[in-house]
Design an enzyme around this catalytic site. Sequence first.
Site, short mmCIF file in Angstrom:
data_model
loop_
_atom_site.label_atom_id
_atom_site.label_comp_id
_atom_site.label_asym_id
_atom_site.label_seq_id
_atom_site.Cartn_x
_atom_site.Cartn_y
_atom_site.Cartn_z
N THR A 85 0.84 -1.20 0.00
CA THR A 85 0.00 0.00 0.00
C THR A 85 0.87 1.25 0.00
OG1 THR A 85 -0.07 0.33 2.40
CG2 THR A 85 -1.65 -1.23 1.45
N ASP A 86 0.33 2.35 -0.48
CA ASP A 86 0.99 3.62 -0.24
C ASP A 86 0.88 3.93 1.26
OD1 ASP A 86 2.36 5.98 -0.67
OD2 ASP A 86 1.12 6.58 -2.37
N CYS A 87 1.73 4.84 1.72
CA CYS A 87 1.91 5.00 3.16
C CYS A 87 0.71 5.68 3.81
CB CYS A 87 3.21 5.75 3.44
SG CYS A 87 4.63 4.80 2.86
#
Length: 726
Positions: free
Chosen positions: A272-274
Amino acid sequence: MASTMQNFTRLSIAICATLFISVNTMAQQTPFYKDPSQSIDVRVKDLISKLTLEEKVSLLGYQSKAVPRLGIPAYNWWNEALHGVARAGEATIFPQAIGMSATFNDDLLKQVSTVISTEARAKYNLAIAQDRHLQYMGLTFWTPNINIFRDPRWGRGQETYGEDPFLTGRMGSAFVKGLQGNDPHYLKTSATAKHFAVHSGPEAERDRFDAKVDEKDLRETYLYAFHELVNAGVESVMSAYNRVNGVPNSINKVLLTDILRKEWGFKGHVVTDCGALDDVYSSHKTLPGPVEVAAAALKAGVDLDCSTILQRDGLKAIQQKLITEKDVDNALSAILRTEFKLGFYDDQTINPYHGYGVDSIHNTQHLALARKVAQQSMVLLKNNNNILPLNKSAVSSIMVVGPNAASLDAMIANYHGTSSKVVNFVEGITAAVNPATRVEYDLGCDYRDTTHFGGTWAAGNAEVTIAVIGLSPVLEGEAGDAFLSESGGDKKNLSLPASEIAFIKALRKGVKTKPIIAVITAGSDVDVAAIEPYVDAIIFAWYPGEQGGNALADLVFGDVSPSGHLPVTFYKDISNVPDYQNYNMKDRTYRYYSGPVQYPFGFGLSYTSFAYTLDSKLKSTYKKTDTLTVAVNIKNTGKTNGDDVVQAYIEYPKIDRMPIKELKSFKRVSVAKDKDETVTLKIPVQDLQKWDMTTHKWKLYPGQYKLVLGSNSADEKATADFTIAK
């Protein structure tokens, strides 16, 4: 005697049996997961069988926990290498990604990423030798950014390879291959295709924005490059923050499992993106809380979380019977496969990359490559009366002026490393001329003040002025990083700072008829027309990396002919572009926009000129299994050596929602003056398929097509018609 022989035989058998038992015992003491002779699948299965459920869950976050009893060290998955190893100390800084794309040279880009992965391995080896397991010092890189730069307002567009899916797919694939290496057993580093999918602003709303897009634009524009990188073997894919048609990307099973894994055959891991999982319940509000999000993410196809939700709430999701341990095992298997490919569980001496050390970081060869890439990235937009190149032996005095002339930020862009050898534009020009040449520098103006200027009087006393203006990464970039942006990292319009426009006008008034060469730094389309009438030449330098100053001098003084080409359309005005939040491709990019432009996609001037002649003819009719093959002769008709980028575009039958034209091949070629070179371009006919909204499949439409060869999307140096049969 017989009795003695029998005793000897018994003794031999006993010894052999003892040795067999000993060897067998030793083999059992070496678990399969630590045995490099075993297949990765066997090793992964063995390691997972030895982990407790709690330990498994602890490994699903980017700050992966250590499991000392199994010899598993802590590891931080978050590392950056957009245009050089980033945030990790001394490393070679190449031009920003959009500038590297302007080279239209995928072979060169692969050389760049090969250098980046070499420096990354060396830094990792040095850190591990000191038992340091730090963020940004690992081997799993969250790059490249292959989102489509669909709107010039997007601040992060500079991180991409431009507006064209084909160019993005070619450049991105080359970058991945250099990062990951070509060893049959080990990855050099792990690359990540991001942000999946339909993600290109508005930047300030990325955590809650819903990108609405139909199947045709999704397939032909937004997913195209991702599919290309999967085919190129990219190890990881990062899900984006936003929603697509109502579903947050990080819990989007259609994208992450049905398309990415089942349809395309992706074998790597999804990260996932952060903070994206937190957004699902906190800003998208599509699920009630983190436990439900943890379950939904694992079931959708997420393997690794750049936050703490999976590690913190994964067990709760199992306890509440929202998921099973098998769901955790599936995710963990994917990220462990990457770790085994990187050699994390093997004796480092058998890894082909274990020997990289200090001499592999930021050396003279890497600096030379950074300079070459910067040379090929810069785009000559104007050269009135062939004022360039300057004769350095004939010019006695030069004024270098402007807010970006000595700016570190304007050289290194965002997601950058650090370097002790950055050469800014002032330094590059100064170093290129004889010490007997007078060179002066003045800041000239800032980004805001429209009335107070410096250097105009001094410029009037010089023979030529080089004015370096434009944007910087604090004016355009990622939300939070571009802290001077008025739109959360994005641009409100295409304008240069008003202070710079006023300064250029004041400069022209001060120098009167003497030449002014404008150098513009930016990562995107800007309104060049605002300063164009007041200068004699314009070089668009992007954010050119640590060798940008030397590269500019190479072009200005004619050591190298400019050869960069725009990977984005430069529109006349922002009013020509649809609403920023509209993800429909109608009237966007050269593929669907027919209005007025400053400079078309693919544009770039040279100090020389080229003529094209077709050396081969196309067939009159093609079918799906065929390949269009064309040989074109490129003759240098000018007075200097130079590089040309042959661009092949396809014009489609006049059917609703077909692109106006579309890049389908390109090739950079070096041609000496008065010489010619032959370039062969190949386009598989199946690459001309378009998505059919009725059947929900790719379809090759029959009809009349046209191949157009030129040096930009509006150029026609040679053409050929052909037919796709029914």
